[in-house]
Design an enzyme around this catalytic site. Sequence first.
Site, PDB file in Angstrom:
ATOM      1  N   ARG A 261      11.963 -48.488 113.636  1.00 21.75           N
ATOM      2  CA  ARG A 261      10.773 -48.383 112.841  1.00 21.75           C
ATOM      3  C   ARG A 261      10.527 -50.035 112.204  1.00 21.75           C
ATOM      4  NH1 ARG A 261      13.470 -49.349 107.903  1.00 21.75           N
ATOM      5  NH2 ARG A 261      15.231 -48.179 107.827  1.00 21.75           N
ATOM      6  N   HIS A 265      11.893 -48.485 105.241  1.00 19.43           N
ATOM      7  CA  HIS A 265      12.271 -47.197 105.281  1.00 19.43           C
ATOM      8  C   HIS A 265      11.200 -46.305 104.469  1.00 19.43           C
ATOM      9  CE1 HIS A 265      14.083 -43.223 103.761  1.00 19.43           C
ATOM     10  NE2 HIS A 265      14.498 -43.398 104.914  1.00 19.43           N
ATOM     11  N   TYR A 275      19.138 -55.757 105.637  1.00 15.42           N
ATOM     12  CA  TYR A 275      20.312 -55.143 106.641  1.00 15.42           C
ATOM     13  C   TYR A 275      19.768 -54.973 108.156  1.00 15.42           C
ATOM     14  CZ  TYR A 275      16.720 -51.250 106.090  1.00 15.42           C
ATOM     15  OH  TYR A 275      15.512 -50.520 105.687  1.00 15.42           O
TER      16      TYR A 275
END
Length: 362
Positions: A261, A265, A275
């Site tokens: 993606r 999120h 991250y």
Amino acid sequence: MIDKTIVTKIEEMFKTFQVLNEEGQIVNQEAMPALSDDQLKELMRRMVYTRVLDQRSISLNRQGRLGFYAPTAGQEASQLGSQFALEKEDWILPGYRDVPQLIWHGLPLHKAFLFSRGHYVGNQMPEGVNALPPQIIIAAQIIQATGVALGLKKRGKKAVAITYTGDGGSSQGDFYEGLNFAGAYNAPAIFVVQNNQFAISTPVEKQTAAKTIAQKAIAVGFPGIQVDGMDILAVYAAVKEARDRAINGEGPTLIETITYRYGPHTMAGDDPTRYRTEELTNEWEKKDPIVRFRKFLEGKGLWSKEEEEKVIEQAKEDIKAAIKKTDETPKQKVTDLIDIMYENLPYNLKEQREEYVRKESK
């Protein structure tokens, strides 16, 4: 004695299934699905349309005109290739990122927007659309899909239940329970794990010690396959075969799609730069499912810049009309929620309803 090599031998069996490489070239002619030129163009149209929908949904979210939203860019091949392999009578049990599959299965666009706003009408599937609303609880849809699939089997329906979760969802207890039950009862279910590498923020390597998620199917007694989730033809072919197996009484399949993606999120504050590295994202952008498929179609003389522009403009017009219809939908009231909760209201809710009728009439 414990044979430590067994795990390695099993993992070596799960090679990533691919039809198109990153340059849009066929690398597995035998696996090339039997799709017409019109069907190939329709797959491209849907991916482009869905990418525009994702971009506009993010903008609408930032404007405060949508509520909860989970970006989908990068996962179009995994989502739409799998849905394209279904029939109208099949059931979809989606996760919260899987709204595109619902839309192409028949959910009106304005209802998808209403779902994002938390409006109960957005969770009401139109007659003939075999789907449940997107599941917010991680992996709860896995168990539900097993139940729906078993129901289809007991009724003698030639249909399947397909469900989706992410790599993080495969760490949930519901995931293993659902797969085990489906395997034990030979249910016509397809479990798709869209491995986008990070769940919310945890790398897949920390989710499981297994080299693939697909191999987990072995423990519950049915086939699993790992698929290049940026290759829409590979995803379509894998799900089509899984569906054929299921309706022929051969039971469930676990499909792991390796995807990515590009966005956060969800739009609820997640910052993927905390991250994920820019280098990693750049590497995955070279595998973009739309770019890859565009190259393939252009090589066959089936796609052009002009055709793509038409799809983009159509998507923008549809979204504009849908958000207008969404805005015109009456805002939900507490009494609405009470009225749709039970066929016959218990006395305590009758009292509450009367109280809220008074409040809402002011």
